[in-house]
Design an enzyme around this catalytic site. Structure first.
Site, PDB file in Angstrom:
ATOM      1  N   LYS A 154       1.126  -1.008  -0.455  1.00 18.44           N
ATOM      2  CA  LYS A 154       0.141  -0.345   0.115  1.00 18.44           C
ATOM      3  C   LYS A 154       0.514   1.449  -0.161  1.00 18.44           C
ATOM      4  O   LYS A 154       0.595   2.170  -0.880  1.00 18.44           O
ATOM      5  CB  LYS A 154      -0.494   0.080   1.496  1.00 18.44           C
ATOM      6  CG  LYS A 154      -1.838   1.676   0.763  1.00 18.44           C
ATOM      7  CD  LYS A 154      -2.817   1.454   2.393  1.00 18.44           C
ATOM      8  CE  LYS A 154      -1.582   2.243   3.247  1.00 18.44           C
ATOM      9  NZ  LYS A 154      -2.820   2.735   4.559  1.00 18.44           N
ATOM     10  N   ASP A 201      -6.322   0.956   0.539  1.00 19.75           N
ATOM     11  CA  ASP A 201      -6.576   1.068   1.999  1.00 19.75           C
ATOM     12  C   ASP A 201      -7.978   0.996   2.989  1.00 19.75           C
ATOM     13  O   ASP A 201      -8.943   0.043   1.677  1.00 19.75           O
ATOM     14  CB  ASP A 201      -6.436   3.031   1.641  1.00 19.75           C
ATOM     15  CG  ASP A 201      -7.491   3.463   1.605  1.00 19.75           C
ATOM     16  OD1 ASP A 201      -7.657   3.116   0.818  1.00 19.75           O
ATOM     17  OD2 ASP A 201      -7.123   4.946   1.603  1.00 19.75           O
TER      18      ASP A 201
END
Length: 254
Positions: A134, A152
């Site tokens: 991420k 996310d």
């Protein structure tokens, strides 16, 4: 209607891809200013800010990083930092001891293995302390201009509500979404979804009746469908424009 097919689990992969791209275009119109909401001026600052953003709002991170960035200007500064000094500065972001270890470890790894500079490659980035896929996609997409999908909590919630993906494993979702969205759109799609999640498709109570994606969403109805009630849930500084795009201005008296 493809959203109805998706709700019944009968949507083809081609139909899903087409719906995903319609959704991306609608989000681009609703959130033309979508961008990374972390403040930074170089790749290292973005990496540190993203580490700090774990379990913390971007607003709080942006209030914290000016003092941090003023004191520690490069990887060597972080590598040589006194942990207690870093902890004191970043304490408001929460989990400050773990984050301090990651930040100092990042500085040391960059000095020892990368000449003090943040690498661009995914494989190199994910080997660094505090950086997973991420964070790596955030860095690559925003600091280096390399398209990537940031998975996310907003991305997981919203793409599941839209039934573009199935499940909550971030890596699996990233690869599922890569097949649906054009590569050149990956970074901006991520920003748009995050903006949508913070302003419209809110976790506890999505503003379904004021959502520009209503016709494309198999989960329409999880939140209030009455336009006036839903409009009250909208957040951000472009609420009036969101109301117009949803075609409910007459219903809410806008």
């Amino acid at each position: 209607m493809t959203a109805a097919d998706a709700k019944k689990g009968k949507e083809t992969e081609l139909a899903k891809k087409r719906r995903a791209r319609v959704i991306d275009r609608l989000l681009a119109a609703a959130h033309p200013d979508a961008h990374c909401e972390l403040d930074y001026s170089n790749p290292l600052e973005l990496a540190v800010a993203t580490i700090l953003s774990a379990q913390c709002t971007d607003v709080r991170v942006n209030l914290t990083t000016p003092a941090l960035f003023a004191r520690y200007r490069d990887a060597a500064d972080y590598a040589d930092a006194n942990p207690e000094d870093v902890e004191e500065i970043i304490r408001p972001t929460g989990f400050y001891r773990n984050k301090t270890r990651s930040i100092i470890g990042l500085g040391k790894a960059l000095v020892e293995h990368h000449g003090g500079r943040l690498p661009e490659g995914m494989d190199d980035l994910v080997k660094l302390p505090g950086i997973g896929r991420k964070t790596a996609n955030v860095i690559r997409g925003n600091a280096f201009g390399i398209p990537g999908i940031t998975v996310d909590t907003h991305m997981i919630r919203i793409t599941n509500r839209l039934k573009l993906v199935d499940g909550k494993d971030p890596v699996k979702l990233e690869f599922q979404l890569q097949k649906l969205v054009e590569p050149r759109e990956w970074t901006m799609f991520s920003h748009r979804i995050i903006f949508h999640g913070r302003r419209v498709c809110i976790a506890r109570k999505p503003a379904c009746g004021a959502c520009t994606l209503a016709a494309q969403c198999p989960s329409f109805g999880e939140g209030p469908t009455d336009p006036a009630e839903a409009a009250k849930l909208l957040k951000g500084d472009n609420v009036d424009e969101l109301i117009k795009l949803a075609g409910i201005e007459h219903a809410v008296g806008a």
